[in-house]
Design a protein around this motif. Structure first.
Motif, PDB file in Angstrom:
ATOM      1  N   TRP A  21       1.364  14.833  38.739  1.00  0.00           N
ATOM      2  CA  TRP A  21      -0.082  14.937  38.481  1.00  0.00           C
ATOM      3  C   TRP A  21      -0.355  14.567  37.026  1.00  0.00           C
ATOM      4  CZ3 TRP A  21       2.308  18.358  41.803  1.00  0.00           C
ATOM      5  CH2 TRP A  21       1.682  18.616  43.034  1.00  0.00           C
ATOM      6  N   TYR A  22      -1.399  13.817  36.791  1.00  0.00           N
ATOM      7  CA  TYR A  22      -1.892  13.615  35.418  1.00  0.00           C
ATOM      8  C   TYR A  22      -3.266  14.249  35.384  1.00  0.00           C
ATOM      9  CZ  TYR A  22       1.526   9.784  35.024  1.00  0.00           C
ATOM     10  OH  TYR A  22       2.657   9.010  34.995  1.00  0.00           O
ATOM     11  N   SER A  23      -3.404  15.355  34.737  1.00  0.00           N
ATOM     12  CA  SER A  23      -4.632  16.164  34.789  1.00  0.00           C
ATOM     13  C   SER A  23      -5.238  16.099  36.192  1.00  0.00           C
ATOM     14  CB  SER A  23      -5.616  15.794  33.677  1.00  0.00           C
ATOM     15  OG  SER A  23      -5.756  14.417  33.541  1.00  0.00           O
ATOM     16  N   GLY A  24      -6.305  15.355  36.404  1.00  0.00           N
ATOM     17  CA  GLY A  24      -6.936  15.330  37.730  1.00  0.00           C
ATOM     18  C   GLY A  24      -6.277  14.402  38.746  1.00  0.00           C
ATOM     19  N   VAL A  25      -5.424  13.491  38.268  1.00  0.00           N
ATOM     20  CA  VAL A  25      -4.917  12.437  39.163  1.00  0.00           C
ATOM     21  C   VAL A  25      -3.594  12.841  39.811  1.00  0.00           C
ATOM     22  CG1 VAL A  25      -4.212  10.001  39.277  1.00  0.00           C
ATOM     23  CG2 VAL A  25      -5.996  10.700  37.668  1.00  0.00           C
ATOM     24  N   HIS A  26      -3.539  12.769  41.130  1.00  0.00           N
ATOM     25  CA  HIS A  26      -2.293  13.034  41.851  1.00  0.00           C
ATOM     26  C   HIS A  26      -1.595  11.686  42.029  1.00  0.00           C
ATOM     27  CE1 HIS A  26      -0.355  15.484  45.394  1.00  0.00           C
ATOM     28  NE2 HIS A  26       0.517  15.134  44.455  1.00  0.00           N
ATOM     29  N   ALA A  27      -0.755  11.317  41.039  1.00  0.00           N
ATOM     30  CA  ALA A  27      -0.214   9.948  40.969  1.00  0.00           C
ATOM     31  C   ALA A  27       0.923   9.711  41.955  1.00  0.00           C
ATOM     32  CB  ALA A  27       0.241   9.642  39.552  1.00  0.00           C
ATOM     33  N   LEU A  28       1.721  10.737  42.254  1.00  0.00           N
ATOM     34  CA  LEU A  28       2.763  10.629  43.290  1.00  0.00           C
ATOM     35  C   LEU A  28       2.575  11.791  44.249  1.00  0.00           C
ATOM     36  CD1 LEU A  28       6.079   9.748  41.346  1.00  0.00           C
ATOM     37  CD2 LEU A  28       4.515   8.171  42.514  1.00  0.00           C
ATOM     38  N   GLY A  82       2.725  -3.055  45.066  1.00  0.00           N
ATOM     39  CA  GLY A  82       1.531  -2.237  45.257  1.00  0.00           C
ATOM     40  C   GLY A  82       0.521  -2.579  44.188  1.00  0.00           C
ATOM     41  N   ASP A  83      -0.737  -2.256  44.473  1.00  0.00           N
ATOM     42  CA  ASP A  83      -1.810  -2.550  43.526  1.00  0.00           C
ATOM     43  C   ASP A  83      -1.669  -1.748  42.245  1.00  0.00           C
ATOM     44  OD1 ASP A  83      -3.429  -4.530  44.361  1.00  0.00           O
ATOM     45  OD2 ASP A  83      -4.735  -3.241  45.588  1.00  0.00           O
ATOM     46  N   ASN A  84      -2.432  -2.149  41.257  1.00  0.00           N
ATOM     47  CA  ASN A  84      -2.519  -1.356  40.036  1.00  0.00           C
ATOM     48  C   ASN A  84      -2.907   0.068  40.366  1.00  0.00           C
ATOM     49  OD1 ASN A  84      -1.867  -2.998  37.951  1.00  0.00           O
ATOM     50  ND2 ASN A  84      -3.942  -3.802  37.673  1.00  0.00           N
ATOM     51  N   GLY A  85      -2.203   1.019  39.778  1.00  0.00           N
ATOM     52  CA  GLY A  85      -2.539   2.413  39.992  1.00  0.00           C
ATOM     53  C   GLY A  85      -1.872   3.018  41.212  1.00  0.00           C
ATOM     54  N   ALA A  86      -1.022   2.254  41.910  1.00  0.00           N
ATOM     55  CA  ALA A  86      -0.381   2.755  43.133  1.00  0.00           C
ATOM     56  C   ALA A  86       0.649   3.852  42.839  1.00  0.00           C
ATOM     57  CB  ALA A  86       0.288   1.609  43.877  1.00  0.00           C
ATOM     58  N   GLY A  87       1.196   3.859  41.627  1.00  0.00           N
ATOM     59  CA  GLY A  87       2.199   4.875  41.279  1.00  0.00           C
ATOM     60  C   GLY A  87       3.587   4.293  41.050  1.00  0.00           C
ATOM     61  N   LYS A  88       3.706   2.979  41.022  1.00  0.00           N
ATOM     62  CA  LYS A  88       5.017   2.327  40.868  1.00  0.00           C
ATOM     63  C   LYS A  88       5.668   2.701  39.535  1.00  0.00           C
ATOM     64  CE  LYS A  88       3.222  -1.874  41.098  1.00  0.00           C
ATOM     65  NZ  LYS A  88       1.792  -1.500  41.087  1.00  0.00           N
ATOM     66  N   SER A  89       4.896   2.542  38.452  1.00  0.00           N
ATOM     67  CA  SER A  89       5.476   2.829  37.131  1.00  0.00           C
ATOM     68  C   SER A  89       5.781   4.317  36.988  1.00  0.00           C
ATOM     69  CB  SER A  89       4.530   2.382  36.014  1.00  0.00           C
ATOM     70  OG  SER A  89       4.438   0.978  35.999  1.00  0.00           O
ATOM     71  N   THR A  90       4.933   5.158  37.530  1.00  0.00           N
ATOM     72  CA  THR A  90       5.194   6.597  37.450  1.00  0.00           C
ATOM     73  C   THR A  90       6.530   6.919  38.130  1.00  0.00           C
ATOM     74  OG1 THR A  90       2.828   7.062  37.420  1.00  0.00           O
ATOM     75  CG2 THR A  90       4.279   8.881  38.057  1.00  0.00           C
ATOM     76  N   LEU A  91       6.750   6.339  39.305  1.00  0.00           N
ATOM     77  CA  LEU A  91       8.002   6.579  40.027  1.00  0.00           C
ATOM     78  C   LEU A  91       9.208   6.118  39.199  1.00  0.00           C
ATOM     79  CD1 LEU A  91       9.728   7.252  42.524  1.00  0.00           C
ATOM     80  CD2 LEU A  91       9.098   5.020  43.471  1.00  0.00           C
ATOM     81  N   THR A 120      11.747   8.561  31.361  1.00  0.00           N
ATOM     82  CA  THR A 120      10.600   8.472  30.444  1.00  0.00           C
ATOM     83  C   THR A 120       9.583   9.576  30.723  1.00  0.00           C
ATOM     84  OG1 THR A 120      10.922   6.093  30.578  1.00  0.00           O
ATOM     85  CG2 THR A 120       8.923   6.815  29.508  1.00  0.00           C
ATOM     86  N   GLN A 121       9.494   9.953  31.999  1.00  0.00           N
ATOM     87  CA  GLN A 121       8.578  11.029  32.382  1.00  0.00           C
ATOM     88  C   GLN A 121       9.320  11.984  33.294  1.00  0.00           C
ATOM     89  OE1 GLN A 121       5.477   8.627  34.079  1.00  0.00           O
ATOM     90  NE2 GLN A 121       4.153   8.981  32.331  1.00  0.00           N
ATOM     91  N   ARG A 122       8.707  13.137  33.498  1.00  0.00           N
ATOM     92  CA  ARG A 122       9.333  14.125  34.363  1.00  0.00           C
ATOM     93  C   ARG A 122       8.432  14.441  35.553  1.00  0.00           C
ATOM     94  NH1 ARG A 122      12.697  18.463  30.952  1.00  0.00           N
ATOM     95  NH2 ARG A 122      14.518  18.425  32.305  1.00  0.00           N
TER      96      ARG A 122
HETATM   97  N1  LIG Z   1       0.036   8.598  31.150  1.00  0.00           N
HETATM   98  C1  LIG Z   1      -0.932   8.715  32.073  1.00  0.00           C
HETATM   99  N2  LIG Z   1      -1.966   9.561  31.891  1.00  0.00           N
HETATM  100  C2  LIG Z   1      -2.924   9.689  32.836  1.00  0.00           C
HETATM  101  N3  LIG Z   1      -2.940   9.031  33.996  1.00  0.00           N
HETATM  102  C3  LIG Z   1      -1.948   8.179  34.233  1.00  0.00           C
HETATM  103  C4  LIG Z   1      -0.873   7.972  33.285  1.00  0.00           C
HETATM  104  N4  LIG Z   1       0.009   7.052  33.799  1.00  0.00           N
HETATM  105  C5  LIG Z   1      -0.500   6.710  35.007  1.00  0.00           C
HETATM  106  N5  LIG Z   1      -1.655   7.374  35.266  1.00  0.00           N
HETATM  107  C6  LIG Z   1      -2.443   7.262  36.510  1.00  0.00           C
HETATM  108  O1  LIG Z   1      -1.571   7.465  37.606  1.00  0.00           O
HETATM  109  C7  LIG Z   1      -1.832   6.549  38.644  1.00  0.00           C
HETATM  110  C8  LIG Z   1      -0.587   5.711  38.919  1.00  0.00           C
HETATM  111  O2  LIG Z   1      -0.356   4.840  37.824  1.00  0.00           O
HETATM  112  P1  LIG Z   1       0.930   3.922  37.661  1.00  0.00           P
HETATM  113  O3  LIG Z   1       2.121   4.703  38.035  1.00  0.00           O
HETATM  114  O4  LIG Z   1       0.883   3.322  36.309  1.00  0.00           O
HETATM  115  O5  LIG Z   1       0.655   2.815  38.769  1.00  0.00           O
HETATM  116  P2  LIG Z   1       1.203   1.301  38.911  1.00  0.00           P
HETATM  117  O6  LIG Z   1       2.399   1.136  38.051  1.00  0.00           O
HETATM  118  O7  LIG Z   1       1.485   1.161  40.366  1.00  0.00           O
HETATM  119  O8  LIG Z   1       0.072   0.416  38.483  1.00  0.00           O
HETATM  120  C9  LIG Z   1      -3.054   5.753  38.196  1.00  0.00           C
HETATM  121  O9  LIG Z   1      -4.195   6.378  38.721  1.00  0.00           O
HETATM  122  C10 LIG Z   1      -3.001   5.862  36.708  1.00  0.00           C
HETATM  123  O10 LIG Z   1      -4.284   5.732  36.145  1.00  0.00           O
END
Ligand SMILES: Nc1ncnc2c1ncn2[C@@H]1O[C@H](COP(=O)(O)OP(=O)(O)O)[C@@H](O)[C@H]1O
Ligand SMILES: [Mg+2]
Length: 243
Positions: free
Chosen positions: A14-21, A38-47, A54-56
């Motif tokens: 979760w990033y504050s309000g966003v449930h990213a994974l 996946g599209d921008n914002g799909a959660g690829k980089s977060t995973l 880099t993140q937990r």
């Molecule tokens: N550091 C961050 N702080 C707040 N929200 C984030 C952060 N990183 C990613 N997000 C949000 O998490 C979601 C997934 O992002 P991300 O993993 O970067 O997707 P992708 O790599 O698929 O484009 C998006 O809604 C993005 O805005």
């Protein structure tokens, strides 16, 4: 079926309000090239940021070669053989290629008084062979990274990962901002990873690139995996419809 090299189970972020994974589970097998799209914002980089330390995650687990792991930083992941190459990779532009290959892992030689000093000769020699191994035609290990093209910088990052024998190489959108020729080279690297015994995770939003160099395609949308198929069992059309 062999044991997966990486297993991810029910990962949440979760990033504050966003449930990213939203509970991502995935098995990755040794020597496969996995394309993550996946599209921008799909959660690829977060995973992959979680996989690379880099993140937990907020919930869920990761196993590497069957062992539970919990990386607190990228160094932990690197020590376990997971290297990540970012779109804007972690090079120091004012330093030479040789220094960048060894950054954070500089070889030491010991002086008369037992004081460790950096072994510049070893760094130069080893970086020459590391770069030759990835078929990168660079003039000299003394060239300053800031003067290289984007593709050449990616090449140095790849040479570094290969030199330190990473088991898993993650490439997060490595072809953004590269020329057509440089992109071809990166695609070639990804395709060649398995011959070197390296597992690849290639993140891209370009499906053509994924179909050119990967064995399997995993598609994400809104924090979830929405498709997971072998390349030969699907098509660009099918993946486009899902996304
Ligand atoms: N550091 C961050 N702080 C707040 N929200 C984030 C952060 N990183 C990613 N997000 C949000 O998490 C979601 C997934 O992002 P991300 O993993 O970067 O997707 P992708 O790599 O698929 O484009 C998006 O809604 C993005 O805005
Ligand atoms: Mg991303």
């Amino acid at each position: 079926m062999p044991e997966p090299i990486i297993q991810v189970g029910d990962l949440h972020k979760w990033y504050s309000g966003v449930h990213a994974l939203k509970g991502v589970s995935l098995d990755i097998y040794a020597n496969e090239a996995l394309g993550l799209i996946g599209d921008n914002g799909a959660g690829k980089s977060t995973l992959i940021n979680i996989l690379s330390g880099t993140q937990r995650q907020d919930d869920g687990w990761i196993r590497l070669e069957g062992q539970p792991v919990d990386f607190s930083n990228p160094r932990d992941a690197m020590e376990r053989g997971i290297e990540t190459i970012y779109q804007y990779n972690s090079m120091v532009p004012t330093m030479t290629i040789a220094r960048n290959v060894f950054i954070g892992r500089e070889p030491l030689k010991f002086s008369l008084f037992g004081i460790g000093v950096m072994d510049h000769k070893k760094m130069r020699d080893d970086s020459v062979s590391a770069i030759a191994d990835v078929d990168l035609h660079l003039r000299s290990p003394d060239a300053i990274v800031g003067e290289l093209s984007g593709g050449q910088r990616q090449g140095v990052a790849i040479a570094r990962a290969m030199h330190f024998k990473s088991k898993v190489m993650i490439l997060d959108e490595p072809t953004n901002h590269l020329s057509v020729k440089e992109t071809k080279k990166v695609i070639g690297f990804v395709r060649g990873l398995k011959d070197q015994g390296v597992t690849g995770i290639f993140i891209s939003h370009n499906m053509h690139q994924v179909f050119e160099c990967c064995d399997r395609v995993v598609a994400m949308a809104r924090g979830e995996i929405v498709m997971d198929k072998r390349i030969e069992e699907t098509s660009i059309e099918e993946v486009s419809e899902i996304l």
